[in-house]
Design a protein around this motif. Sequence first.
Motif, PDB file in Angstrom:
ATOM      1  N   CYS A 100       0.784  -1.175  -0.119  1.00  0.00           N
ATOM      2  CA  CYS A 100      -0.029  -0.069  -0.024  1.00  0.00           C
ATOM      3  C   CYS A 100       1.073   1.176  -0.033  1.00  0.00           C
ATOM      4  O   CYS A 100       0.476   2.257  -0.527  1.00  0.00           O
ATOM      5  N   ASP A 101       1.987   0.892   0.663  1.00  0.00           N
ATOM      6  CA  ASP A 101       2.824   2.512   0.492  1.00  0.00           C
ATOM      7  C   ASP A 101       3.523   2.665  -0.536  1.00  0.00           C
ATOM      8  O   ASP A 101       3.628   3.927  -0.835  1.00  0.00           O
ATOM      9  N   LEU A 102       3.832   1.677  -1.317  1.00  0.00           N
ATOM     10  CA  LEU A 102       4.419   1.989  -2.612  1.00  0.00           C
ATOM     11  C   LEU A 102       3.301   2.792  -3.557  1.00  0.00           C
ATOM     12  O   LEU A 102       3.761   3.555  -4.621  1.00  0.00           O
ATOM     13  N   VAL A 103       1.987   2.342  -3.618  1.00  0.00           N
ATOM     14  CA  VAL A 103       1.115   2.967  -4.220  1.00  0.00           C
ATOM     15  C   VAL A 103       0.996   4.618  -3.754  1.00  0.00           C
ATOM     16  O   VAL A 103       0.792   5.656  -4.244  1.00  0.00           O
ATOM     17  N   SER A 104       0.756   4.603  -2.406  1.00  0.00           N
ATOM     18  CA  SER A 104       0.359   5.984  -1.823  1.00  0.00           C
ATOM     19  C   SER A 104       1.513   7.024  -1.716  1.00  0.00           C
ATOM     20  O   SER A 104       1.300   8.217  -1.894  1.00  0.00           O
ATOM     21  N   ALA A 137      10.545   1.456  -3.696  1.00  0.00           N
ATOM     22  CA  ALA A 137      10.112   0.067  -3.941  1.00  0.00           C
ATOM     23  C   ALA A 137      11.289  -0.555  -3.268  1.00  0.00           C
ATOM     24  O   ALA A 137      11.395  -1.424  -2.336  1.00  0.00           O
ATOM     25  N   VAL A 138      12.530  -0.241  -3.612  1.00  0.00           N
ATOM     26  CA  VAL A 138      13.710  -0.743  -2.959  1.00  0.00           C
ATOM     27  C   VAL A 138      13.757  -0.318  -1.426  1.00  0.00           C
ATOM     28  O   VAL A 138      14.132  -1.298  -0.533  1.00  0.00           O
ATOM     29  N   ARG A 139      13.581   0.664  -1.255  1.00  0.00           N
ATOM     30  CA  ARG A 139      13.334   1.203   0.418  1.00  0.00           C
ATOM     31  C   ARG A 139      12.627   0.401   1.098  1.00  0.00           C
ATOM     32  O   ARG A 139      12.986  -0.143   2.342  1.00  0.00           O
ATOM     33  N   SER A 152      16.244   0.264  16.637  1.00  0.00           N
ATOM     34  CA  SER A 152      15.036   0.689  16.599  1.00  0.00           C
ATOM     35  C   SER A 152      14.781   2.473  16.430  1.00  0.00           C
ATOM     36  O   SER A 152      13.662   2.978  16.339  1.00  0.00           O
ATOM     37  N   ASN A 153      15.873   2.948  17.028  1.00  0.00           N
ATOM     38  CA  ASN A 153      15.740   4.445  17.305  1.00  0.00           C
ATOM     39  C   ASN A 153      15.835   5.217  16.120  1.00  0.00           C
ATOM     40  O   ASN A 153      15.790   6.224  15.901  1.00  0.00           O
ATOM     41  N   TYR A 154      16.323   4.644  14.934  1.00  0.00           N
ATOM     42  CA  TYR A 154      16.544   5.187  13.718  1.00  0.00           C
ATOM     43  C   TYR A 154      15.990   4.301  12.507  1.00  0.00           C
ATOM     44  O   TYR A 154      16.017   3.156  12.564  1.00  0.00           O
ATOM     45  N   PHE A 155      15.794   5.179  11.421  1.00  0.00           N
ATOM     46  CA  PHE A 155      15.626   4.444  10.077  1.00  0.00           C
ATOM     47  C   PHE A 155      16.737   4.357   9.176  1.00  0.00           C
ATOM     48  O   PHE A 155      17.709   5.223   9.450  1.00  0.00           O
ATOM     49  N   VAL A 156      17.144   3.249   8.555  1.00  0.00           N
ATOM     50  CA  VAL A 156      17.969   3.252   7.641  1.00  0.00           C
ATOM     51  C   VAL A 156      17.699   3.991   6.259  1.00  0.00           C
ATOM     52  O   VAL A 156      17.093   3.347   5.570  1.00  0.00           O
ATOM     53  N   GLY A 157      18.036   5.142   6.111  1.00  0.00           N
ATOM     54  CA  GLY A 157      17.444   6.002   4.940  1.00  0.00           C
ATOM     55  C   GLY A 157      16.184   6.799   5.061  1.00  0.00           C
ATOM     56  O   GLY A 157      15.686   6.559   6.299  1.00  0.00           O
ATOM     57  N   LEU A 158      15.938   7.708   4.247  1.00  0.00           N
ATOM     58  CA  LEU A 158      14.785   8.247   4.596  1.00  0.00           C
ATOM     59  C   LEU A 158      13.513   7.526   4.129  1.00  0.00           C
ATOM     60  O   LEU A 158      13.388   6.908   3.163  1.00  0.00           O
ATOM     61  N   PRO A 159      12.623   7.498   5.145  1.00  0.00           N
ATOM     62  CA  PRO A 159      11.426   6.949   4.951  1.00  0.00           C
ATOM     63  C   PRO A 159      10.572   7.099   3.681  1.00  0.00           C
ATOM     64  O   PRO A 159      10.538   8.367   3.553  1.00  0.00           O
ATOM     65  N   VAL A 160      10.028   6.403   3.252  1.00  0.00           N
ATOM     66  CA  VAL A 160       9.182   6.908   1.838  1.00  0.00           C
ATOM     67  C   VAL A 160       8.166   7.518   2.406  1.00  0.00           C
ATOM     68  O   VAL A 160       7.744   8.632   1.416  1.00  0.00           O
ATOM     69  N   PRO A 161       7.420   7.517   3.360  1.00  0.00           N
ATOM     70  CA  PRO A 161       6.191   8.584   3.373  1.00  0.00           C
ATOM     71  C   PRO A 161       6.848   9.844   3.629  1.00  0.00           C
ATOM     72  O   PRO A 161       6.246  11.022   3.681  1.00  0.00           O
ATOM     73  N   ALA A 162       7.932  10.024   4.290  1.00  0.00           N
ATOM     74  CA  ALA A 162       8.622  11.410   4.533  1.00  0.00           C
ATOM     75  C   ALA A 162       8.897  11.971   3.335  1.00  0.00           C
ATOM     76  O   ALA A 162       8.716  13.023   2.915  1.00  0.00           O
ATOM     77  N   ALA A 163       9.585  11.258   2.322  1.00  0.00           N
ATOM     78  CA  ALA A 163       9.904  11.734   0.926  1.00  0.00           C
ATOM     79  C   ALA A 163       8.505  12.176   0.192  1.00  0.00           C
ATOM     80  O   ALA A 163       8.701  13.170  -0.619  1.00  0.00           O
ATOM     81  N   SER A 164       7.683  11.327   0.272  1.00  0.00           N
ATOM     82  CA  SER A 164       6.471  11.822  -0.442  1.00  0.00           C
ATOM     83  C   SER A 164       5.811  13.051   0.285  1.00  0.00           C
ATOM     84  O   SER A 164       5.093  13.830  -0.564  1.00  0.00           O
TER      85      SER A 164
END
Length: 293
Positions: A100-104, A137-139, A152-164
């Motif tokens: 769903c995140d890949l679409v949204s 998609a890769v992320r 768990s305190n950090y994400f590896v790379g920019l989260p997809v929702p934040a980029a959108s």
Amino acid sequence: MSFSDSRDTRTKDPLRRRRHLRIAGRGRRIAPRGIYVLPNLLTSGGLFCGVFSIAQTMDGFYFTAALAVLAAMFFDGMDGRVARITQTTSRFGIEFDSLCDLVSFGVAPSLLIYRWALVPWGVFGWLATALFVCCAAVRLARFNLLVGKTDSNYFVGLPVPAASAALASIVLIYNYLGHFGLPDKQIALLLVTYALAVLMVSTVPYPSFKHLDLHKRQPLWILVVAVVILQLFVARYDVFLFTGAMTYVASGPAVWAWHRLRGHPIELFREEEDDDDEVDPPEVDRPRTAARG
């Protein structure tokens, strides 16, 4: 009736066929498993917002499309938190959330920024759009593989929702500044799209805020800060969302550079035992025994 006729009849019976497929391993029946409705329902709400954003983009309502992408972020943030609070996390929920995140947050915002600002760039415009979707998609795939293996305190790379959210908030702030219609051919929008795509697949640490237990007792000042943030959002939600999204995008490289300068880089990946260092025990000749049936 012969043995073969009896076997064919048993196989054609759909009820017995389903029972037959549930037999696995050592003759044990696999119990049918359901799904958790509440978190997956919230995930579906985010998917509906993404599809609505795509429809609004195709119709030329870019401001509404941007709001739909941001609305999908609300559902995306709620489904995971609700699943953790109610202890209803599942592998199905993780995979369904990624699709769903890949679409949204992949297809919807990339189509929005392409139709709104990147069409004049021709091949460079749609290449930036395609790169954004591929990196999203890769992320998402990398996130699923690294569940439980990173800090768990950090994400590896920019989260997809934040980029959108960064792309959608650009549309909102453009409208706030008094501009209407399509923007002029700006190289900044093209470079921002490329930069967000690269940050998604990078190893730059971004704070996850997963340990904010707002459902438990907290100091009074947290309530005051929350009220102030809510007032700012109500007063000028477009400026607030743009500032918040861009601040979060810039926070990753800033935190990475700060820890690098101090000589204490953040260890995103948990240390695992190296199997290559283990020495296999020497083989010992043992008397052969009959196999157990």
